[in-house]
Design an enzyme around this catalytic site. Sequence first.
Site, PDB file in Angstrom:
ATOM      1  CD  GLU A 165      -3.631  -8.724   5.622  1.00 17.41           C
ATOM      2  OE1 GLU A 165      -3.743  -7.523   5.921  1.00 17.41           O
ATOM      3  OE2 GLU A 165      -2.838  -9.134   4.742  1.00 17.41           O
TER       4      GLU A 165
ATOM      5  CG  HIS B  60      -1.963  -1.064   1.192  1.00 13.90           C
ATOM      6  ND1 HIS B  60      -2.892  -1.200   0.194  1.00 13.90           N
ATOM      7  CD2 HIS B  60      -2.206  -2.075   2.057  1.00 13.90           C
ATOM      8  CE1 HIS B  60      -3.664  -2.239   0.433  1.00 13.90           C
ATOM      9  NE2 HIS B  60      -3.268  -2.791   1.558  1.00 13.90           N
TER      10      HIS B  60
END
Length: 250
Positions: free
Chosen positions: A143, A41
Amino acid sequence: MTPGTPSSDPLLGLWATLGEPRLTGELARSGLGWVGLDAQHGHFDDRSLRDTLGHRSADAAPMLVRVAANDAALIGRALDAGADGVVVPLVSSVADAEAAVAASRYPPHGARSWGPLQGSRPAYGPGSDGGPHDVPLCAVMVETADALDAVEEIASVPGVDMVFVGPFDLSLALGLDVEDLLAATGDGTPLGRIVRACRNAGILAGAYAGTPGRAVLLAGAGFSWIAATTDTALLPFGVEAVRRQVHGDA
């Protein structure tokens, strides 16, 4: 300290997102325990990873690269560039964890292709196959709900050195507010279960905090490698520190 045990003195790290090699290199020499370079990201691309890893000083903190995906080519290139280890996102099953390990390690322990590093670090430096690693070679991210359901099995996969929690994605997957996820740390909670799985497997438990306040909660839960802040967050913090010194604020 045995890896995976709760610690009152976790190794605090910086999560670097800007993709700026010179800034990241200076931050890596500032006394931090480790630095995570975000190629998923963040703004680290292949060129900036190689510039950051290849030109760091000998006294720089260990650097882990969060690769963009659980992909053998991406993992191999990050390690070839000189990363001390990789953080592999979206590992939701034993098969995913085994693939990450195989891509991280040379035969006979894995399937990584050998190639001379482009940076200044030796090909068999930290993260080679010589045994237990002080710096995790292969960290897998928990996650998703599926990953949490399988966390004990994932943590026990040979070659997984650390389970690393992405609390924002995990909270979304579980339908929780991230602050509620971080505040709940008992044995029956998601974070408690992850730490216990790491402790039982004898591996490290790591997590992204992003702020010192969240880092305190994660340290209290037993995580031993914590990304306590980001490069972007340190900039306004530094400006505020200068302002306080100049104006004499308490």
